[in-house]
Design an enzyme around this catalytic site. Sequence first.
Site, PDB file in Angstrom:
ATOM      1  CG  HIS A  16      -2.014  -0.958   1.198  1.00 47.62           C
ATOM      2  ND1 HIS A  16      -3.332  -0.580   1.124  1.00 47.62           N
ATOM      3  CD2 HIS A  16      -2.025  -2.308   1.184  1.00 47.62           C
ATOM      4  CE1 HIS A  16      -4.098  -1.657   1.092  1.00 47.62           C
ATOM      5  NE2 HIS A  16      -3.326  -2.717   1.124  1.00 47.62           N
ATOM      6  CG  ASP A 116      -4.459   2.453   2.414  1.00 49.60           C
ATOM      7  OD1 ASP A 116      -3.754   2.243   1.412  1.00 49.60           O
ATOM      8  OD2 ASP A 116      -5.139   1.551   2.957  1.00 49.60           O
TER       9      ASP A 116
END
Length: 456
Positions: A16, A116
């Site tokens: 990520h 995120d």
Amino acid sequence: MKKAQVVFIPFPGVSHLVSTLEFAKLLINRDNRLHITVLIIKFPHTTETDIYTKSLPFSNSLNVINLPECSLPPNSNPGSAMTALLEAQKPNVKQAVSNLTTGEGQHGHLAAFVVDMFCTTMTDVAKEFSVPTLVFFTSSVAFLGLSLHLHTIRERDNVDSTQLLQLTELAVPSFANLVPTKSLPSSVVLKKWESFMMAYWNGLKNADGIIVNSFEELESHAVDSFVSDPGLAGITLYPVGPILNLEHKTKDMDESHDIIKWLDVQPPSSVVFLCFGSKGTFDEDQIKEIAFAIENSGVRFIWSLRKPPLKDRTVEIGRVVGWAPQVQILAHPAIGGFVSHCGWNSTLESIYFGVPIATWPIFAEQQINAFELVCELKMSVEIALDYNVDFGGEPNYFITADKIEKGIKSVLDKDGEVRKKVKMMSENSRKTLLEGGSSYTYLGRLIDYIVNQTSN
């Protein structure tokens, strides 16, 4: 010129973090009106995030703040641990952003948070500063559509995780085909994840926009569903990918150099690359089965194996390595196929370099990615679609050598339809980021949206 300050909050997992940092670079390279501050949350006692933040090109448009470390509750499942970590970090995020806004002349006016996909709870903090929250989604548009649909049927039809398992297939707006429930991530069908998943999906639905690391040409049906389906039409989507880290510095220069030197003397498109991501490990019996398959197929290969290699009887035609420089390998003309776990970053890399995938998903949303690649996009061949290893658990089945061998031979088929499709999509993945391409256009819209916040 007044800059628009954007606060990024990536998830601490490396896959990520890497694409989020690449996206931050993409934004500031595209428009000098933006200033980005990345707030780094670390998992306790890990240093792996440092490698990536240290390689960033710090400039007066980009800076990184490491938030103080917080400890996690003992013996909690991954969902609860993540929730606890983010809750504990909220005061630190608030403090860091307050410090930024007091020095406003220096970095510009606070315009937005980009969080995120797993950090949507930080929307609470953005609200306190009266700025919009954009979610950075590090997986496919089809999977985003599936996530939102699962939330809808949970809320609207009261279908919980247990009832999901009683169905064999699911009609999902972002997929043209019915989705087999066997391909759903275990976090969706396990009771212990339910409260975490509901909060996570809810966070996606409440975002002011969702930025996805994908592109319209690759997932045209899924992107269209966000306009045509009433359940999705209210969500603003920005598919701005593929966002890739193509300059990834290698850990082991000697081994890396060795591998590339060996590839240099192989015929074009003749080598199969086997790599299952940073967490993809198998037990000894499954490893032996892969070894038999490679040996029986007789093909050239590079196998990135996360355990000590077997006695290598195939040293002339292949290499078994512990760690492999994936981007450099996929970019090499000798590579003809990729046996992959179908992590989204790896999928985008293989498409970018025009290398077809033989799918072998392991966990998270990789089964859905495999299903999309094989059944929806017809751009991959199947070794498995629903192989699944739950967190720290056992695999749901064993894959035999003949099945693996068939996948390896099939992915190397020089005249196959799959290879033609991947080559065409490879060109699209490069063009889409250039002026006039769909991702370039979506990125422009996103930047306009952010910059307009400062004039409101």
